[in-house]
Design a protein around this motif. Sequence first.
Motif, PDB file in Angstrom:
ATOM      1  N   ASP A   9       4.812  -8.577  -9.408  1.00 36.84           N
ATOM      2  CA  ASP A   9       4.719  -8.974  -8.012  1.00 36.84           C
ATOM      3  C   ASP A   9       3.345  -9.566  -7.773  1.00 36.84           C
ATOM      4  O   ASP A   9       2.393  -9.306  -8.536  1.00 36.84           O
ATOM      5  CB  ASP A   9       4.947  -7.755  -7.093  1.00 36.84           C
ATOM      6  N   HIS A  11       0.816 -10.609  -4.259  1.00 39.54           N
ATOM      7  CA  HIS A  11       0.624 -10.693  -2.811  1.00 39.54           C
ATOM      8  C   HIS A  11      -0.666 -11.433  -2.497  1.00 39.54           C
ATOM      9  O   HIS A  11      -1.659 -11.288  -3.215  1.00 39.54           O
ATOM     10  CB  HIS A  11       0.553  -9.299  -2.176  1.00 39.54           C
ATOM     11  N   HIS A  43       5.582  -2.276  -5.747  1.00 46.58           N
ATOM     12  CA  HIS A  43       6.690  -3.240  -5.800  1.00 46.58           C
ATOM     13  C   HIS A  43       7.024  -3.604  -7.255  1.00 46.58           C
ATOM     14  O   HIS A  43       8.204  -3.725  -7.611  1.00 46.58           O
ATOM     15  CB  HIS A  43       6.353  -4.493  -4.987  1.00 46.58           C
TER      16      HIS A  43
HETATM   17 MG    MG Z   1       5.878  -7.382  -2.914  1.00 51.86          MG
END
Ligand code: MG
Length: 157
Positions: A9, A11, A43
């Motif tokens: 993931d 961000h 995540h």
């Molecule tokens: Mg995420």
Amino acid sequence: MVRIGLGRDLHRLEEGRPFLLAGVHLPFPKGEAGHSDGDVLVHAVIDALLGAAALGDIGELFPPGDPTWNDANSMELLAQVWNRVKSDKWQLVNIDCCIICEAPKILPYREEIRSALAAVLETNIESVFVKGKTAEGLGPIGEGRAVEAEAVCLLTK
Ligand code: MG
């Protein structure tokens, strides 16, 4: 039977957001943007578990457009996912993670992060490892505009 799972993931980092890794708040002027609390490590771990158990992915279970998950506590989502994985009789062998960001340094918080993940996954700290890496100043991560996480897990039953 043994199954491997991979999750990753990324961000964006924004001023005024908390920098959270497995629910541990690292003091830093920026934090992960996102519709949930933005906990990038959790995540990645969720997707690794779901992938190994062939149960879908995080976007399917917790759709970003669904207001239910606004500011969701990612550690609570992880607990839900772990319950689902356990209900299929899977046991966790181990999980290993990389967090890639230019700052803050991960090492001072590593044991706290490992303990937090181990507690939710009902395992011992030796079965959970977390490493911090930088992007050597290159690209959006190197420029401090993003943080990325990768996780692999092994499940058995
Ligand atoms: Mg995420």
